[in-house]
Design a protein around this motif. Structure first.
Motif, PDB file in Angstrom:
ATOM      1  N   GLU A 128      47.432  33.906   6.445  1.00 24.15           N
ATOM      2  CA  GLU A 128      48.372  34.926   5.987  1.00 24.15           C
ATOM      3  C   GLU A 128      47.727  36.313   6.044  1.00 24.15           C
ATOM      4  OE1 GLU A 128      49.869  33.871   2.167  1.00 24.15           O
ATOM      5  OE2 GLU A 128      50.798  32.033   2.912  1.00 24.15           O
ATOM      6  N   TRP A 159      49.218  39.428   8.251  1.00 24.80           N
ATOM      7  CA  TRP A 159      49.594  40.705   7.629  1.00 24.80           C
ATOM      8  C   TRP A 159      48.723  41.857   8.111  1.00 24.80           C
ATOM      9  CZ3 TRP A 159      53.898  42.111   5.450  1.00 24.80           C
ATOM     10  CH2 TRP A 159      54.728  41.130   4.933  1.00 24.80           C
ATOM     11  N   TRP A 204      49.908  42.811  11.555  1.00 26.85           N
ATOM     12  CA  TRP A 204      51.170  43.547  11.468  1.00 26.85           C
ATOM     13  C   TRP A 204      50.914  44.982  11.006  1.00 26.85           C
ATOM     14  CZ3 TRP A 204      53.491  45.934   7.307  1.00 26.85           C
ATOM     15  CH2 TRP A 204      54.780  46.409   7.528  1.00 26.85           C
TER      16      TRP A 204
END
Length: 89
Positions: free
Chosen positions: A44, A48, A51
């Motif tokens: 995760e 993130w 991104w």
């Protein structure tokens, strides 16, 4: 001879949970569960951060020139109008 009867198949037994009564995790499985949670957390974080960096790159790419123009207009002594700012002559 009589034809065979069609009966529904027996339902599969439901899984009982994560170990002994009450669903507690055995000690060996706790370490495995912690390792799996750490892997999920790392994945995760990777998603993130990728991104966020891609978004920052796009913002910096398309926002740098307008930022320079805005700062130049605010700091210039005779403030030009928007038309004078955008026209080349």
């Amino acid at each position: 001879m009589a034809p065979p009867t069609r009966s529904s198949p027996k339902p599969k037994p439901k899984p009982r949970g994560l170990g002994r009564k009450g669903g507690t995790v055995p000690p060996a499985s706790q370490a495995e569960a912690a390792a799996a949670a750490a892997r999920r957390s790392a994945r995760e974080w990777e998603v993130w951060s990728t991104w966020a960096l891609n978004t920052a790159k796009v913002v910096a790419h398309y926002g740098f020139v307008p930022l320079v123009i805005a700062v130049g207009v605010m700091k210039s002594d005779p403030r030009p109008s928007l038309f004078q700012l955008l026209t080349p002559f």
